[in-house]
Design a protein around this motif. Sequence first.
Motif, PDB file in Angstrom:
ATOM      1  N   ARG A   1       1.692  10.799 -12.114  1.00  0.00           N
ATOM      2  CA  ARG A   1       2.980  11.249 -11.632  1.00  0.00           C
ATOM      3  C   ARG A   1       3.036  11.415 -10.129  1.00  0.00           C
ATOM      4  NH1 ARG A   1       4.645  15.965 -15.939  1.00  0.00           N
ATOM      5  NH2 ARG A   1       4.984  14.628 -17.729  1.00  0.00           N
ATOM      6  N   GLN A   2       1.904  11.471  -9.498  1.00  0.00           N
ATOM      7  CA  GLN A   2       1.946  11.797  -8.085  1.00  0.00           C
ATOM      8  C   GLN A   2       0.832  11.126  -7.320  1.00  0.00           C
ATOM      9  OE1 GLN A   2       3.362  15.678  -7.478  1.00  0.00           O
ATOM     10  NE2 GLN A   2       1.956  16.099  -5.854  1.00  0.00           N
ATOM     11  N   ARG A   3       1.134  10.750  -6.090  1.00  0.00           N
ATOM     12  CA  ARG A   3       0.149  10.127  -5.227  1.00  0.00           C
ATOM     13  C   ARG A   3       0.166  10.863  -3.897  1.00  0.00           C
ATOM     14  NH1 ARG A   3      -0.158   4.490  -5.994  1.00  0.00           N
ATOM     15  NH2 ARG A   3      -2.176   3.967  -5.493  1.00  0.00           N
TER      16      ARG A   3
ATOM     17  N   ARG B   1       0.825  -1.201   0.000  1.00  0.00           N
ATOM     18  CA  ARG B   1       0.000   0.000   0.000  1.00  0.00           C
ATOM     19  C   ARG B   1       0.855   1.246   0.000  1.00  0.00           C
ATOM     20  NH1 ARG B   1      -3.631  -0.443   4.776  1.00  0.00           N
ATOM     21  NH2 ARG B   1      -3.643   1.784   4.479  1.00  0.00           N
ATOM     22  N   VAL B   2       0.367   2.255  -0.660  1.00  0.00           N
ATOM     23  CA  VAL B   2       1.080   3.529  -0.718  1.00  0.00           C
ATOM     24  C   VAL B   2       0.659   4.366   0.475  1.00  0.00           C
ATOM     25  CG1 VAL B   2       1.498   5.603  -2.058  1.00  0.00           C
ATOM     26  CG2 VAL B   2       1.179   3.411  -3.220  1.00  0.00           C
ATOM     27  N   LEU B   3       1.630   4.816   1.245  1.00  0.00           N
ATOM     28  CA  LEU B   3       1.336   5.504   2.500  1.00  0.00           C
ATOM     29  C   LEU B   3       1.776   6.961   2.506  1.00  0.00           C
ATOM     30  CD1 LEU B   3       2.390   2.633   4.894  1.00  0.00           C
ATOM     31  CD2 LEU B   3       0.097   3.229   4.135  1.00  0.00           C
TER      32      LEU B   3
ATOM     33  N   ALA C   1       9.219  10.376 -15.266  1.00  0.00           N
ATOM     34  CA  ALA C   1       9.080  10.257 -16.717  1.00  0.00           C
ATOM     35  C   ALA C   1       9.206   8.810 -17.169  1.00  0.00           C
ATOM     36  CB  ALA C   1      10.132  11.119 -17.415  1.00  0.00           C
ATOM     37  N   ASP C   2       9.960   7.987 -16.410  1.00  0.00           N
ATOM     38  CA  ASP C   2      10.130   6.592 -16.803  1.00  0.00           C
ATOM     39  C   ASP C   2       9.006   5.691 -16.312  1.00  0.00           C
ATOM     40  OD1 ASP C   2      10.610   6.444 -14.114  1.00  0.00           O
ATOM     41  OD2 ASP C   2      12.650   5.653 -14.274  1.00  0.00           O
ATOM     42  N   GLY C   3       7.988   6.279 -15.672  1.00  0.00           N
ATOM     43  CA  GLY C   3       6.836   5.517 -15.217  1.00  0.00           C
ATOM     44  C   GLY C   3       6.913   5.042 -13.787  1.00  0.00           C
ATOM     45  N   THR C   4       8.054   5.157 -13.138  1.00  0.00           N
ATOM     46  CA  THR C   4       8.173   4.785 -11.732  1.00  0.00           C
ATOM     47  C   THR C   4       7.690   5.927 -10.853  1.00  0.00           C
ATOM     48  OG1 THR C   4      10.454   5.578 -11.604  1.00  0.00           O
ATOM     49  CG2 THR C   4      10.114   3.261 -12.228  1.00  0.00           C
ATOM     50  N   PHE C   5       7.448   5.611  -9.567  1.00  0.00           N
ATOM     51  CA  PHE C   5       6.938   6.620  -8.641  1.00  0.00           C
ATOM     52  C   PHE C   5       8.006   7.048  -7.643  1.00  0.00           C
ATOM     53  CE2 PHE C   5       3.048   4.642 -10.116  1.00  0.00           C
ATOM     54  CZ  PHE C   5       2.197   5.722 -10.257  1.00  0.00           C
TER      55      PHE C   5
END
Length: 476
Positions: A430-432, A60-62, A69-73
């Motif tokens: 791009r952002q969470r 889970r993202v906390l 740009a490469d798709g990673t977070f």
Amino acid sequence: MAVEQHVTYCRICEALCGMIATVEDGRLQSLRPDPDNPLSRGRACPKGIAFTDIQNDADRVLAPMRRRADGTFAEVSWDTALDDIAARLTGIVAEHGGSAVGQYFGNPIAFGYATGLWSGIFLTRLGGHHQYSSGSQDINSRFVASKLLYGAASQIPFPDLPRTDFLFMLGANPLVSHGSAVRTPRIRDDLSAITARGGRVVVVDPRRTETARAYEHLPVRPDSDAWLLLSMLQVIFSEDLADTAALTEQTTGWQTLRHIAAGFPPEDTQTRTGVDAEVLRGLARDFAGAPRAVAYGRTGACLGRHGTLVSFLLDALSIVTGNLDRIGGMLFSQAVIPLEDMGEKAGRLTYDSARSRVGDLPEVISTYPAALMAEEIITPGEGQMRAMFVTAGNPVLTVPNGPMLEKALGELDLLVSLDLYVNETNRRQRQRVDVQRRRGPGAPGRHVRAQRHRGADRADRRQRRSVRRCHVLISR
């Protein structure tokens, strides 16, 4: 370490089963059914019990995350995330107006009133109209039927299962789903009790479902429900089995329904429904002659080509036989907090008060068909959607033509998602961002966040123990 027991309940579905949460040092350890809950009485399905795994899931993202740009977070601060959203949203509204902003929300919003209220206010204050929900893949036809029948989309009468003598069930499989649009935490017991007291449960379904195998199964050809129901009404009217006193007291225009149904005798519809005319006549007589009877339908009734008509006719079957607002029939609920009434009075729970920009389709409770989202994004012109907020949903996976929607999302100037995980819809973003709300310690729910924060020190953990979180993703 202190071990505490907290009385709570499951938010996954309408049953709202009572639960006991075991919390040790601020961390949820387990969930179990609450034997003292007066409705569920020690019952809960495996999904509710297993929610501990969601609460404590390392995937889970906390924290706020922004897509590179490469798709990673990459994790970013709250200030960075919210400033980014505000700046881009302000620019979009300034250039294109509030009508360029849209939002989609999934089923969990129904179990969190604050989310539903504030998301609606948010879009209204911006002047937006692009609002979509999972309801168009689920229950919107039922809302429209209620609007046409009762003048209020929010009024969905429920079957009085504990006191009925005859349950006519169409397009539902509650032994697996545990029921929907009806709050019965122990629906298996409720159904078996009907037959135990000498009543009947008849399941109308093209498939011999788990519920159909347990009770009387009436196989019907797919998407022929409207013809079957009209034929039952034809028998009831033509053989003077209708409760005309109740119809006169409770309805207007019932003679029109009688006139329409007259054109659908079972002999004329049996080739379409696959149900023998005499079998259907006997079923209609038995339903009308039962002391207390009720017709109930769910997802299967809503998703055919005639979903609104089928939902309408299911209620009409109960109404015509005098089983509306009656013990053992269909009952209307009265909310402790009348949010539905507030929505009706505020003019938000409407039907066909506006039309979509693409397709000229009517809104249902202020939402448009979710299948339009991709075209609303890629079709140029005034009101073209350029920013989108997705709350507790994964429309790329659940809405028709997901690949088209996935491609269209890449055309947005801003995509923000509030969710528990990276999924097929928000992985482009791009952002969470986490939005936080204070709750009791360890209280589980749809948006409960695990109290695991890698790299955080013990003091920081203590500070965050009672915080529930729900994520926001920002894209483009």
